[in-house]
Design an enzyme around this catalytic site. Structure first.
Site, PDB file in Angstrom:
ATOM      1  N   CYS A 118     -36.393  27.251  44.325  1.00 15.66           N
ATOM      2  CA  CYS A 118     -37.773  26.961  44.736  1.00 15.66           C
ATOM      3  C   CYS A 118     -37.927  25.499  45.128  1.00 15.66           C
ATOM      4  O   CYS A 118     -38.867  25.133  45.840  1.00 15.66           O
ATOM      5  CB  CYS A 118     -38.749  27.261  43.608  1.00 15.66           C
ATOM      6  SG  CYS A 118     -38.620  28.934  42.998  1.00 15.66           S
ATOM      7  N   ALA A 156     -30.218  37.587  44.993  1.00 17.88           N
ATOM      8  CA  ALA A 156     -30.420  38.226  46.289  1.00 17.88           C
ATOM      9  C   ALA A 156     -29.938  37.286  47.373  1.00 17.88           C
ATOM     10  O   ALA A 156     -29.691  36.108  47.136  1.00 17.88           O
ATOM     11  CB  ALA A 156     -31.898  38.553  46.478  1.00 17.88           C
ATOM     12  N   THR A 206     -40.511  32.564  38.116  1.00 17.12           N
ATOM     13  CA  THR A 206     -41.248  32.853  36.888  1.00 17.12           C
ATOM     14  C   THR A 206     -40.631  34.014  36.124  1.00 17.12           C
ATOM     15  O   THR A 206     -40.387  33.935  34.928  1.00 17.12           O
ATOM     16  CB  THR A 206     -42.704  33.234  37.266  1.00 17.12           C
ATOM     17  OG1 THR A 206     -43.117  32.408  38.343  1.00 17.12           O
ATOM     18  CG2 THR A 206     -43.635  33.077  36.103  1.00 17.12           C
TER      19      THR A 206
END
Lengths: 443, 443
Positions: free
Chosen positions: B42, B107, B296
């Site tokens: 992120c 992923a 999260t």
């Protein structure tokens, strides 16, 4: 239907609005001792420092009430109420009859019983008149003493710093914001005040105002009884409030004179409602009646009082005391009782505090402190936070307290995560985990 | 006890940490195809714009795992797993036996099946290698196309603006952040992007990358089939991800190949756990399994997988999808399903949106939008907020959704109030009141 409201502040004004919304045809009269309309008392320290103006603080002026068909009688005081005959006796405008009465007379500053309180240069900061008087007196003066390190006291202290003055704060208890946070958090607030040049005397009590106009203040150290004389050319006293309820006889009141209300804002008299700082209402966690004294509740009680008086139905939720302020850019917020209040009520609890950063390690985060209080079973009773977004982090705890949620559950809630916002596992989650581990060890 | 973890990202690294915390003596091995250690994906857009560095993004380097007695094998890939014999076959390092296995393979970017995708100047932004390649390519170049207006796409787009580039965003659906917010909120995000000089093509699909190195991108308007060729000397594709789960045969997977896990992060195989972007997990509101894809949840599932694999006990709470980002200084956050997802699942709901100011009228407030979705009975299903403190305002809704609270209740919660923080009656409360009134009218 004649609805009469005594008081035109946040509670009374909101009650008038919601009565009008609920019943378009009701005959609504509002009596206010002040002349300005509905203004924000919480905004006074911000007008003092120039973040807003006294004029802007008036949220709904006399013309607003007129336009909405509410008869607003300004500058009028009430002498007494005959609850049996449903008649209010005013000071100078005779009697007014009502079908439903809403009492929203608020509170006035509590005045320490010491010499010199009436001297020139000694002020409160409760009304627009107070604000204007302080602003006028400040001009050119340099040394201010703020008595009382509560919310309004410290917000005013910051305003005086921003006006370039030398600021000293004197607090009776051992740390700042004592009704809002616990002592360990209070120590961090002290550091903020120190860093910003505010001198603090804690565990000190004010003995005397000297000189007229005021020249100094004599204070006593409550731990060793030593006395100090502090120079001052202006003193602002902010040591709590007393409810304006003396004239209401026969109505059920609490220990300090606040009118008892239920969740519909009803009093012990039929057809008589009350709202705001003149009332007391049960605390959700302790079950005990506590004096209201926050705009948050004044507005919500006003909504309920107005709606219910006009024949609608609206209930205030149990009181949890969500509270917040910002001092020198740092938010300080809480919800639920402090440790002190829990002990006073013999409620067993475990507390934990986590100090960390408000952002992921790789971003430029700032310090944040989270303190959580929980029952032996893990039910969240209270929380206190200092740092960025403390206020809205507290809203999550407010909802958790209200819904009976536990530290175990809240520690695993998906909190908002993004690099410039918060870390994946937020300090609030870690504080909950700490308390939950402490509970496991205690078993 | 031999615990083997495949994948060293947020989920895998956290699982290793929590396995170690739970069992100080377990034999823990972690295999990672990348060489860097546990780093924040992120954070990549923020390192791109210079708010942090690629080095700082590494939250736990190889040495951290070594110090904690975790054998971390970097740059190693797994060929297949024999679940019956509990053996993992690696590419080059032979077989590794395990007692408990944790799959955290994450992923990879989904690659649109179009011509030119392999050309020079066409990038993804999923790994540190991607970031370094993009940073190197950018030097001196001016025109960037970002394909996909999701979270990472738009955060990257802002980074390119901050690097002084001309930025165009192409989105398949009709508005930005379509999995995060509803269309009415999306229109406001469009305005933010417009205001900051980002050109947007919505309801457009990418047909071809032209030139090698890339020189332009051909896109088609999905509404009228017209085609446009957009010049570009760099293209960043951010159109979603595919789970890395092909090698895991026999394990229960969802429609798109994600491994199904329960609240203990257990899979359909005994002693096999999974966590993070390679998994799917039930959504709290719809009850349907949904692919995970947020840091999260990766961290929370990693905590549960590691703890449970090592013999402890920790459960992830139901998924509510708390999400947030900040674009050009405006926070955009949500929790619970969007209207689109509710419709897809035939869940009846009522929505309301309130646009107001984030501060009392007398302070200098900014715009805030609050959208709330509730069931016919008033149960809060979702919320979306744009504006100051949107993220932590959403945390209150996240807790409310989790606890089955209603718009009626939430509209009366004591929210944090102080002049520089929020108004007495917050836009979140007003949005809840609006939905609650709409529900009453529908009855």
């Amino acid at each position: 239907m004649r609805i009469l409201i005594i008081g035109g502040g946040a509670a009374g004004g909101t009650a008038a609005q919601f009565a009008r919304k609920t019943d378009r045809k009701a005959d609504i009269t509002m009596i206010d001792a002040e002349p300005y309309g509905q203004y924000s008392r919480c905004g006074l320290p911000y007008a003092l420092r120039g973040d807003t103006t006294p004029e802007k603080l008036v949220e709904f002026g006399p013309e607003w009430f007129e336009k909405n068909g509410i008869e607003a009688l300004y500058g009028l005081r009430v002498r007494n109420v005959d609850f049996s005959n449903k008649v209010v006796e005013t000071e100078g405008k005779g009697q007014i009859e009502y079908d439903r009465l809403i009492i929203a007379t608020g509170a006035r500053p509590w005045k320490p019983p010491i010499e010199g309180m009436e001297n020139e240069g000694v002020f409160f900061l409760r009304t627009l008149d107070d604000l204007n008087a302080v602003r006028e007196w400040v001009g050119g003066r340099k040394k201010v003493i703020v008595v009382g390190a509560g919310l309004i006291g410290l917000e005013s202290a910051e305003s005086f710093v921003r006006l370039g003055m030398d600021v000293t704060v004197v607090e009776f208890l051992s740390y700042p914001l004592p009704t809002m946070i616990d002592e360990d958090m209070g120590r961090e607030v002290k550091k903020i005040l120190d860093r910003n040049g505010i001198k603090g005397y804690y565990s000190h009590e004010v003995i005397e105002m000297r000189g007229n106009p005021v020249r100094s203040t004599l204070i006593r150290n409550r731990e060793n009884d030593s006395e100090i004389e502090l120079e001052a050319d202006i003193v602002v006293v902010s040591t709590g409030n007393s409810p304006n309820t003396e004239i209401f006889e026969g109505i059920e009141k609490g220990r300090k004179g606040h009118i008892r209300v239920n969740s519909r804002s009803e009093t012990s008299y039929k057809d008589v409602f009350a709202a705001g700082d003149c009332t007391e209402y049960p605390d959700f966690v302790t079950g005990k009646h506590v004096p209201m004294g926050m705009g948050t509740m004044a507005v919500r009680q006003g909504m309920a009082a107005g709606t219910n008086a006009a024949g609608g139905s609206l209930e205030v939720r149990p009181f949890i005391g969500t509270r917040t302020t910002e001092l020198f850019g740092v938010e300080i917020a809480g919800a639920g009782p402090t440790a002190h209040i829990l002990k006073e009520n013999n409620i067993d609890f475990v507390a934990g505090r986590f100090r960390g950063k408000d952002l992921p390690d790789y971003m430029d985060g700032r310090d944040i402190s989270v303190r959580v209080l929980a029952s032996r079973e893990g039910r969240i009773l209270g929380a206190q936070i200092m740092g960025r977004d403390a206020s809205w982090r507290i809203s999550m705890f407010a909802e958790a307290i209200m819904r009976g949620d536990t530290v175990q559950n809240l520690s695993m809630l998906e909190t908002p995560y993004a690099p410039p916002i918060a870390p994946t596992v937020d300090p609030t989650s870690i504080a909950c985990t700490m308390v939950s581990m402490r509970l496991r060890r205690r078993k």
